[in-house]
Design a protein around this motif. Structure first.
Motif, PDB file in Angstrom:
ATOM      1  N   MET A  29     -18.891  96.905 110.738  1.00  0.00           N
ATOM      2  CA  MET A  29     -18.153  97.901 109.975  1.00  0.00           C
ATOM      3  C   MET A  29     -18.116  97.450 108.528  1.00  0.00           C
ATOM      4  O   MET A  29     -17.982  96.269 108.234  1.00  0.00           O
ATOM      5  N   ALA A  30     -18.259  98.438 107.636  1.00  0.00           N
ATOM      6  CA  ALA A  30     -18.251  98.150 106.202  1.00  0.00           C
ATOM      7  C   ALA A  30     -17.471  99.247 105.490  1.00  0.00           C
ATOM      8  O   ALA A  30     -17.377 100.376 105.974  1.00  0.00           O
ATOM      9  N   LYS A  31     -16.953  98.914 104.329  1.00  0.00           N
ATOM     10  CA  LYS A  31     -16.082  99.833 103.600  1.00  0.00           C
ATOM     11  C   LYS A  31     -16.713 100.240 102.276  1.00  0.00           C
ATOM     12  O   LYS A  31     -17.344  99.428 101.600  1.00  0.00           O
ATOM     13  N   LYS A  32     -16.518 101.507 101.929  1.00  0.00           N
ATOM     14  CA  LYS A  32     -16.938 102.016 100.621  1.00  0.00           C
ATOM     15  C   LYS A  32     -16.043 103.197 100.276  1.00  0.00           C
ATOM     16  O   LYS A  32     -15.873 104.115 101.083  1.00  0.00           O
ATOM     17  N   ASP A  33     -15.476 103.187  99.086  1.00  0.00           N
ATOM     18  CA  ASP A  33     -14.622 104.288  98.620  1.00  0.00           C
ATOM     19  C   ASP A  33     -13.535 104.657  99.625  1.00  0.00           C
ATOM     20  O   ASP A  33     -13.358 105.816  99.968  1.00  0.00           O
ATOM     21  N   ALA A  71     -30.303 101.421  99.923  1.00  0.00           N
ATOM     22  CA  ALA A  71     -29.812 100.539  98.867  1.00  0.00           C
ATOM     23  C   ALA A  71     -28.381 100.877  98.439  1.00  0.00           C
ATOM     24  O   ALA A  71     -27.971 100.568  97.331  1.00  0.00           O
ATOM     25  N   GLN A  72     -27.614 101.511  99.321  1.00  0.00           N
ATOM     26  CA  GLN A  72     -26.209 101.759  99.032  1.00  0.00           C
ATOM     27  C   GLN A  72     -25.432 100.488  99.343  1.00  0.00           C
ATOM     28  O   GLN A  72     -25.730  99.791 100.313  1.00  0.00           O
ATOM     29  N   GLU A  73     -24.429 100.214  98.539  1.00  0.00           N
ATOM     30  CA  GLU A  73     -23.650  98.979  98.651  1.00  0.00           C
ATOM     31  C   GLU A  73     -22.323  99.232  99.356  1.00  0.00           C
ATOM     32  O   GLU A  73     -21.621 100.196  99.049  1.00  0.00           O
ATOM     33  N   PHE A  74     -21.993  98.359 100.310  1.00  0.00           N
ATOM     34  CA  PHE A  74     -20.747  98.435 101.061  1.00  0.00           C
ATOM     35  C   PHE A  74     -20.126  97.043 101.101  1.00  0.00           C
ATOM     36  O   PHE A  74     -20.823  96.050 100.963  1.00  0.00           O
ATOM     37  N   ASP A  75     -18.823  96.970 101.329  1.00  0.00           N
ATOM     38  CA  ASP A  75     -18.115  95.694 101.463  1.00  0.00           C
ATOM     39  C   ASP A  75     -17.831  95.434 102.934  1.00  0.00           C
ATOM     40  O   ASP A  75     -17.442  96.355 103.661  1.00  0.00           O
ATOM     41  N   ILE A  76     -18.026  94.185 103.369  1.00  0.00           N
ATOM     42  CA  ILE A  76     -17.612  93.813 104.715  1.00  0.00           C
ATOM     43  C   ILE A  76     -16.611  92.679 104.621  1.00  0.00           C
ATOM     44  O   ILE A  76     -16.597  91.935 103.642  1.00  0.00           O
ATOM     45  N   THR A  77     -15.782  92.565 105.636  1.00  0.00           N
ATOM     46  CA  THR A  77     -14.746  91.529 105.617  1.00  0.00           C
ATOM     47  C   THR A  77     -15.129  90.321 106.460  1.00  0.00           C
ATOM     48  O   THR A  77     -14.518  89.279 106.334  1.00  0.00           O
ATOM     49  N   LYS A  78     -16.137  90.461 107.311  1.00  0.00           N
ATOM     50  CA  LYS A  78     -16.579  89.334 108.137  1.00  0.00           C
ATOM     51  C   LYS A  78     -17.258  88.289 107.270  1.00  0.00           C
ATOM     52  O   LYS A  78     -17.982  88.623 106.353  1.00  0.00           O
TER      53      LYS A  78
END
Length: 148
Positions: free
Chosen positions: A45-49, A77-84
């Motif tokens: 799972m990744a977060k964006k906006d 090439a879209q960027e997402f944040d992950i917490t792992k």
């Protein structure tokens, strides 16, 4: 919909509890999705906006540390944040992902091309255009993946 998360060290496995005045088809779809995710340990799972996205390994191109955050780049090439942490993401994604440096893992099925670079490193370009370097420390294991 409100979401509440309770952390309890006594619980051995995550449990989702849904309180609702009535059961709807939409709610049943959420339940099925949650139950299905338990079987798919390779999903990330990744977060964006302020939205959370679920990625299957083949949708992921590269994951790396940037500015103290772990960034996931998909095939577009879209960027997402992950917490792992990076090592946990690598373990979850399996053998189609290779560590190329202390801060980067790549999907080896999405490599476009490689070229020799300075200081014994290798320049790697992914199919989505993102590039990075295979560090000397990880070069031998990386080459073994390709039988070199």
């Amino acid at each position: 919909m409100k979401v509440e998360i309770k952390i309890d060290p006594e619980i051995k496995e995550p449990i989702a509890v849904i309180s609702t005045p009535k059961l709807t088809p939409e709610l049943m779809a959420w339940v099925e999705a949650l139950e299905g995710m338990a079987d798919k340990s390779s999903l990330l799972m990744a977060k964006k906006d302020d939205k959370i996205f679920v990625f299957e390994p083949e949708q992921i191109e590269i994951i790396r540390t940037e500015g103290g955050k772990i960034k996931l780049y998909n095939c577009e090439a879209q960027e997402f944040d992950i917490t792992k942490p990076l090592h946990e993401a690598h373990e979850r994604l399996g053998s189609s992902f290779a560590r190329i440096s202390k801060s980067t893992i790549v999907n080896i099925n999405r490599i476009d091309h490689l070229s020799q670079s300075f200081g014994g490193t290798m320049h790697i370009v992914m199919k989505n255009g993102i590039n990075d370097y295979v560090s000397r420390k990880y070069m031998s294991d990386f080459k073994k993946l390709f039988g070199v």
